[in-house]
Each structure stands twice: as C-alpha cells, then as structure tokens.
Design a protein around this motif. Sequence first.
Motif, PDB file in Angstrom:
ATOM      1  N   ARG A   1       0.835  -1.203   0.000  1.00 32.33           N
ATOM      2  CA  ARG A   1       0.000   0.000   0.000  1.00 32.33           C
ATOM      3  C   ARG A   1       0.869   1.253   0.000  1.00 32.33           C
ATOM      4  NH1 ARG A   1      -3.325  -3.001   3.718  1.00 32.33           N
ATOM      5  NH2 ARG A   1      -2.197  -2.042   5.439  1.00 32.33           N
ATOM      6  N   GLU A   2       1.961   1.222   0.753  1.00 37.06           N
ATOM      7  CA  GLU A   2       2.859   2.378   0.815  1.00 37.06           C
ATOM      8  C   GLU A   2       3.517   2.627  -0.543  1.00 37.06           C
ATOM      9  OE1 GLU A   2       6.894   3.408   3.177  1.00 37.06           O
ATOM     10  OE2 GLU A   2       5.236   2.605   4.370  1.00 37.06           O
ATOM     11  N   ARG A   3       3.962   1.544  -1.203  1.00 35.30           N
ATOM     12  CA  ARG A   3       4.556   1.695  -2.536  1.00 35.30           C
ATOM     13  C   ARG A   3       3.554   2.259  -3.523  1.00 35.30           C
ATOM     14  NH1 ARG A   3       6.620  -3.429  -1.413  1.00 35.30           N
ATOM     15  NH2 ARG A   3       5.095  -4.368  -2.814  1.00 35.30           N
ATOM     16  N   GLU A   4       2.308   1.735  -3.478  1.00 36.79           N
ATOM     17  CA  GLU A   4       1.276   2.224  -4.390  1.00 36.79           C
ATOM     18  C   GLU A   4       0.950   3.683  -4.118  1.00 36.79           C
ATOM     19  OE1 GLU A   4      -1.948  -0.480  -3.841  1.00 36.79           O
ATOM     20  OE2 GLU A   4      -1.043  -2.040  -5.092  1.00 36.79           O
ATOM     21  N   ALA A   5       0.884   4.058  -2.850  1.00 40.15           N
ATOM     22  CA  ALA A   5       0.583   5.441  -2.505  1.00 40.15           C
ATOM     23  C   ALA A   5       1.694   6.369  -2.972  1.00 40.15           C
ATOM     24  CB  ALA A   5       0.367   5.583  -1.006  1.00 40.15           C
ATOM     25  N   SER A   6       2.954   5.949  -2.810  1.00 42.42           N
ATOM     26  CA  SER A   6       4.058   6.805  -3.236  1.00 42.42           C
ATOM     27  C   SER A   6       4.107   6.902  -4.762  1.00 42.42           C
ATOM     28  CB  SER A   6       5.385   6.299  -2.686  1.00 42.42           C
ATOM     29  OG  SER A   6       5.703   5.037  -3.232  1.00 42.42           O
TER      30      SER A   6
ATOM     31  N   GLU B   1       1.493   6.665  -6.741  1.00 39.86           N
ATOM     32  CA  GLU B   1       0.367   7.516  -7.118  1.00 39.86           C
ATOM     33  C   GLU B   1       0.691   8.971  -6.856  1.00 39.86           C
ATOM     34  OE1 GLU B   1      -3.093   6.169  -5.065  1.00 39.86           O
ATOM     35  OE2 GLU B   1      -3.212   4.307  -6.202  1.00 39.86           O
ATOM     36  N   ALA B   2       1.396   9.255  -5.763  1.00 38.22           N
ATOM     37  CA  ALA B   2       1.777  10.635  -5.451  1.00 38.22           C
ATOM     38  C   ALA B   2       2.764  11.148  -6.493  1.00 38.22           C
ATOM     39  CB  ALA B   2       2.382  10.707  -4.054  1.00 38.22           C
TER      40      ALA B   2
END
Length: 113
Positions: free
Chosen positions: A71-76, A78-79
Amino acid sequence: MPTNDVRIAATGTAAWAVALVVLLLVGLPSEDRWWLWVCVAGIAIGLFAVWYVPRLQRGRARQEAARAAKREREASSEAEGASAQEDTSAQEGASVQKGASEREGTSERETAD
C-alpha cells in the motif's frame, strides 16, 4: 484487541489434563470410559494449538507487513504520478496563458491600427 492465544490454549490443555486425572481417580463405569478419550483428545488438540498458534500469528503479521508495504509503494507511486500530472498541467496552463496573451496583443494591435 491483542490477546495471548497461546496462554489460552495452554490453559485449556491444562484443564483437559486435570479432567483426565480426576476421571482416572474417580473411576468410571465401563460404559462411561469414553470420557477418558474426550480428555485425551482435548489435550492433543490443545498441544497442537500451543504449537500452531505462534506460527499462525507470525504468518499473519508477515502478510500484514507485506500488505502495508505494498500500500505504501502504491501510494508513493500515485503521489509521484499526481505530481507529474500537476507539472504537466502547470506547463499546459502556462502555454495557454502565453497563447492568450499573444492573441490579446494581436487584437490590441489590430484595434490600434
């Protein structure tokens, strides 16, 4: 709510062991001897739980950590994608404003003539 599941399993196993000892001391009629096997089964299942529960909890913790990292990788990512889109939008906005000001300058020159 965190619980100590191994302690719960060990307590249940101890309770089955006490029940087995009590039944052996009391002495059961032959038609009720099956209760001894119930106690033995309870002890066996409890010992299995004492062995298995820590492994189960470690596996679940590993899976949760992997999900959180994903989730952290996907959020970063996406950012990063959103900031790249903002940069592109800002560049497009600047070129639109430049084009509009150039058109205004042209129309002002035409009215001045």
